[in-house]
Design a protein around this motif. Structure first.
Motif, PDB file in Angstrom:
ATOM      1  N   THR A 146      13.234   5.551  -7.028  1.00  0.00           N
ATOM      2  CA  THR A 146      13.963   4.687  -7.845  1.00  0.00           C
ATOM      3  C   THR A 146      12.873   3.417  -8.169  1.00  0.00           C
ATOM      4  N   ARG A 147      12.000   3.086  -7.311  1.00  0.00           N
ATOM      5  CA  ARG A 147      11.116   1.847  -7.398  1.00  0.00           C
ATOM      6  C   ARG A 147       9.791   2.471  -8.017  1.00  0.00           C
ATOM      7  N   GLN A 148       9.690   3.633  -8.640  1.00  0.00           N
ATOM      8  CA  GLN A 148       8.684   4.066  -9.501  1.00  0.00           C
ATOM      9  C   GLN A 148       7.043   4.423  -8.777  1.00  0.00           C
ATOM     10  N   ASN A 149       7.373   4.957  -7.514  1.00  0.00           N
ATOM     11  CA  ASN A 149       6.255   5.556  -6.497  1.00  0.00           C
ATOM     12  C   ASN A 149       6.693   7.122  -6.686  1.00  0.00           C
ATOM     13  N   LEU A 150       5.671   7.659  -6.060  1.00  0.00           N
ATOM     14  CA  LEU A 150       5.909   9.261  -5.813  1.00  0.00           C
ATOM     15  C   LEU A 150       5.940   9.426  -4.055  1.00  0.00           C
ATOM     16  N   GLN A 151       6.577  10.371  -3.606  1.00  0.00           N
ATOM     17  CA  GLN A 151       6.736  10.592  -2.402  1.00  0.00           C
ATOM     18  C   GLN A 151       6.329  12.217  -2.103  1.00  0.00           C
ATOM     19  N   LEU A 152       5.543  12.339  -1.061  1.00  0.00           N
ATOM     20  CA  LEU A 152       5.453  13.582  -0.516  1.00  0.00           C
ATOM     21  C   LEU A 152       6.042  13.902   0.841  1.00  0.00           C
ATOM     22  N   ASN A 153       6.930  14.789   0.703  1.00  0.00           N
ATOM     23  CA  ASN A 153       7.736  14.958   1.874  1.00  0.00           C
ATOM     24  C   ASN A 153       7.569  16.001   3.070  1.00  0.00           C
ATOM     25  N   TRP A 154       6.159  16.673   2.588  1.00  0.00           N
ATOM     26  CA  TRP A 154       5.987  17.658   3.654  1.00  0.00           C
ATOM     27  C   TRP A 154       4.372  18.011   3.790  1.00  0.00           C
ATOM     28  N   PRO A 155       3.706  16.896   3.484  1.00  0.00           N
ATOM     29  CA  PRO A 155       2.138  17.009   4.020  1.00  0.00           C
ATOM     30  C   PRO A 155       2.082  16.979   5.745  1.00  0.00           C
ATOM     31  N   ALA A 156       0.876  18.045   5.862  1.00  0.00           N
ATOM     32  CA  ALA A 156       0.699  18.082   7.054  1.00  0.00           C
ATOM     33  C   ALA A 156      -0.156  16.680   7.547  1.00  0.00           C
ATOM     34  N   LEU A 157      -0.260  16.085   8.671  1.00  0.00           N
ATOM     35  CA  LEU A 157      -0.621  15.167   9.253  1.00  0.00           C
ATOM     36  C   LEU A 157      -2.023  14.832   9.024  1.00  0.00           C
ATOM     37  N   GLU A 158      -2.760  15.904   9.418  1.00  0.00           N
ATOM     38  CA  GLU A 158      -4.181  16.095   9.444  1.00  0.00           C
ATOM     39  C   GLU A 158      -4.890  15.875   7.806  1.00  0.00           C
ATOM     40  N   ASP A 159      -3.913  16.187   6.952  1.00  0.00           N
ATOM     41  CA  ASP A 159      -4.378  16.412   5.579  1.00  0.00           C
ATOM     42  C   ASP A 159      -4.276  15.044   4.759  1.00  0.00           C
ATOM     43  N   VAL A 160      -3.590  14.045   5.647  1.00  0.00           N
ATOM     44  CA  VAL A 160      -2.996  12.805   4.842  1.00  0.00           C
ATOM     45  C   VAL A 160      -4.778  11.999   4.190  1.00  0.00           C
ATOM     46  N   PRO A 161      -5.755  12.035   5.433  1.00  0.00           N
ATOM     47  CA  PRO A 161      -6.985  11.317   4.504  1.00  0.00           C
ATOM     48  C   PRO A 161      -7.420  11.968   3.402  1.00  0.00           C
TER      49      PRO A 161
END
Length: 211
Positions: A87-102
């Motif tokens: 609702t505040r114009q961002n995008l969420q990824l709800n299932w990424p692997a922790l090690e992939d975030v970087p």
């Protein structure tokens, strides 16, 4: 929309490298959970019950075509093929692997995007009318004002550890599609009878569970 200069790009690239090192130390056990928590929150990363969640910044809801394509590729490569626009114009990824975030943050940096200040007790993404710039009832384009607020508040040391998250919205139209009344600060741009631009300031709104 704002385009990065060399200083912006360097800052974001360095932030990615910094977080990659922090993630490696956390996964190796050299950073404890409490030490890692503020570091990951500064980069939009939540560790929730079922999976990590990464919130990506989309300043005042503006995306270029190459950025949208990059987001689509990121969701296919690192998530389940979709993301959630908030609702505040961002995008969420709800299932990424922790090690992939970087790696996700590195891919975002290639298209002038990041996840800085999308979580934690700081000034969050400044939001606006989804029809800014094209609305028939618009009296002033709010996006330049949003950009000024973004540049002023991003990585400002006084706003990094506030008591609570702090949200700002700007509207330049007769109809308040930015919902400025439910933000901590809401700004409405308008012109008086002499043709002078004025700003109405609303304060004290909120979207969180607690004030």
């Amino acid at each position: 929309m704002y385009r990065y200069d060399i200083h912006d790009q360097t800052l974001v690239d360095e932030r990615v490298a910094q977080f990659r090192d922090q993630m490696e130390r956390y996964r190796a056990g050299r950073l404890g959970e409490e030490e890692f928590r503020p570091l990951r929150l500064q980069n939009g990363l939540y560790i929730q019950r079922h999976a990590p969640m990464l919130r990506i910044a989309i300043p005042y809801g503006m995306l270029a075509g190459n950025q949208l394509r990059a987001l689509a590729e990121i969701t296919r490569r690192y998530d389940r093929g979709y993301g959630h626009f908030t609702t505040r114009q961002n995008l969420q990824l709800n299932w990424p692997a922790l090690e992939d975030v970087p790696d996700i943050l590195a891919d975002l940096a290639k298209v002038q995007m990041h996840a800085i200040q999308t979580s934690g007790n700081c000034i969050r993404n400044t939001t606006s009318d989804q029809f800014a710039g094209i609305a028939n009832d618009e009296v002033e384009d709010p996006r330049p004002w949003c950009e000024l607020i973004r540049q002023w508040s991003t990585l400002h040391p006084e706003f990094a550890y506030l008591p609570r998250k702090f949200k700002i919205a700007v509207s330049g139209a007769a109809q308040d599609r930015a919902a400025i009344q439910v933000h901590d600060i809401g700004l409405r741009l308008w012109y008086n009878a002499d043709g002078e631009l004025r700003v109405k300031v609303l304060a004290g709104g909120g979207l969180g569970r607690t004030p």
